[in-house]
Design an enzyme around this catalytic site. Structure first.
Site, PDB file in Angstrom:
ATOM      1  N   GLU A  90       0.873  -1.208   0.102  1.00  0.00           N
ATOM      2  CA  GLU A  90      -0.062   0.105   0.041  1.00  0.00           C
ATOM      3  C   GLU A  90       0.926   1.260   0.074  1.00  0.00           C
ATOM      4  OE1 GLU A  90      -4.218  -1.440   2.089  1.00  0.00           O
ATOM      5  OE2 GLU A  90      -2.659  -0.999   3.367  1.00  0.00           O
ATOM      6  N   ASP A 109     -11.697  -6.765  -3.187  1.00  0.00           N
ATOM      7  CA  ASP A 109     -12.644  -7.582  -2.923  1.00  0.00           C
ATOM      8  C   ASP A 109     -14.081  -6.962  -2.529  1.00  0.00           C
ATOM      9  OD1 ASP A 109     -10.889  -7.613  -0.408  1.00  0.00           O
ATOM     10  OD2 ASP A 109     -12.752  -8.114  -0.021  1.00  0.00           O
ATOM     11  N   GLY A 138     -12.664  -4.217   1.513  1.00  0.00           N
ATOM     12  CA  GLY A 138     -13.513  -4.985   1.068  1.00  0.00           C
ATOM     13  C   GLY A 138     -14.939  -4.171   0.726  1.00  0.00           C
ATOM     14  N   MET A 157      -9.640  -2.856   7.962  1.00  0.00           N
ATOM     15  CA  MET A 157      -8.973  -3.318   9.220  1.00  0.00           C
ATOM     16  C   MET A 157      -8.060  -2.287  10.276  1.00  0.00           C
ATOM     17  SD  MET A 157      -8.047  -7.320   8.098  1.00  0.00           S
ATOM     18  CE  MET A 157      -7.457  -7.906   9.932  1.00  0.00           C
ATOM     19  N   GLU A 158      -8.108  -0.855   9.561  1.00  0.00           N
ATOM     20  CA  GLU A 158      -7.222  -0.098  10.120  1.00  0.00           C
ATOM     21  C   GLU A 158      -7.913   1.336  10.215  1.00  0.00           C
ATOM     22  OE1 GLU A 158      -6.101  -1.683   7.189  1.00  0.00           O
ATOM     23  OE2 GLU A 158      -5.197  -3.382   8.277  1.00  0.00           O
TER      24      GLU A 158
END
Ligand code: OS5
Length: 232
Positions: free
Chosen positions: A14, A198, A80, A174-175
């Site tokens: 990233e 995704d 996602g 997730m962050e």
């Protein structure tokens, strides 16, 4: 005061495109991560990837602000998709973020809430406005929406439906939610940008493996255009 911009991701992929654009930087190891310091077009910037999840991203965001004295934070990465309008490679900027796995509902509180906190944390309206200008100049579509964060790679329709039920989220990762807590508490304007890798369903890990790198580039290139606009 001169501004110093933090640019963070969670995974090496990233931030790799950002380091490539910057070209020259100094690497410093601190608290188990590497921080890349540079002067880019006359502006001081610090780039780092945190490692995956809320705990590591909290550490990195706090370090960039408290140790490296960054005054604005931009996050670039992948996510996602939940909102069916979001396709692989599409960009979404968070208007607000929540922690979808924070659960003390046993005490009558809503999901994502702990006393002293709030279910959602708003991002900087000024940075979103700059992002909209950049998107229109590049003739790119930029979706604004709610991003839900948790310590889980979601690959399940039922979990997705629950996240929609509680947070009406458009995307998940997730962050972002933990970075939001840090920046909000320390009064640092922040911006969370993600490109879809995704759709958090049963095929998510395959889609992620196929598209993570290309989506990370899409997000990183946009964030660097944001930096150009911020320092203009
Ligand atoms: O940073 C994590 C969150 N990111 C956004 C995201 C996401 N989050 C939740 N659910 C989804 N469906 C999501 N889609 C995109 C992406 C990232 C997900 S966790 C990916 C882990 C991939 C990995 N595992 N091992 N490696 C990579 C290689 C490796 C091996 C050793 C050491 C370091 C890396």
């Amino acid at each position: 005061m001169m501004q110093k911009i933090a640019i963070m991701g969670a995974m090496p992929e990233e931030i790799a495109p950002i380091l490539e654009i910057i070209g020259e930087y100094k690497s410093t190891e601190y608290a188990g991560n590497i921080y890349y310091e540079a002067t880019y077009k006359g502006c001081e910037i610090v780039v780092a990837y945190s490692k995956i999840g809320k705990v590591f991203s909290t550490l990195t965001a706090a370090t960039m602000i408290e140790h490296f004295a960054c005054t604005t934070l931009l996050f670039s990465g992948v996510a996602g998709g939940i909102n069916p309008s979001l396709k692989i490679g599409d960009l979404i900027v968070a208007t607000k973020l929540s922690q979808h796995d924070l659960d003390i509902t046993a005490f009558g509180h809503p999901m994502g809430y702990v006393p002293g906190g709030s279910v959602f944390i708003d991002t900087s309206k000024e940075l979103i406005s700059i992002a909209k200008t950049v998107a229109s100049e590049l003739e790119k579509t930029l979706k604004e929406g709610v991003i839900a964060t948790g310590d889980q790679f979601v690959h399940n329709e039922t979990i997705k439906e629950n996240i929609v039920k509680h947070f009406n989220a458009d995307a998940l990762e997730m962050e972002g939610g933990s970075v939001a807590v840090v920046c909000d508490a320390l009064n640092i304007p922040f911006f969370i940008l993600r490109a879809i890798s995704d759709t958090a369903d049963t095929d998510a890990s395959f889609s992620f493996d196929e598209f993570m790198e290309s989506s990370a580039v899409i997000s990183a290139e946009f964030v660097m255009k944001m930096v150009d606009k911020i320092i203009e």
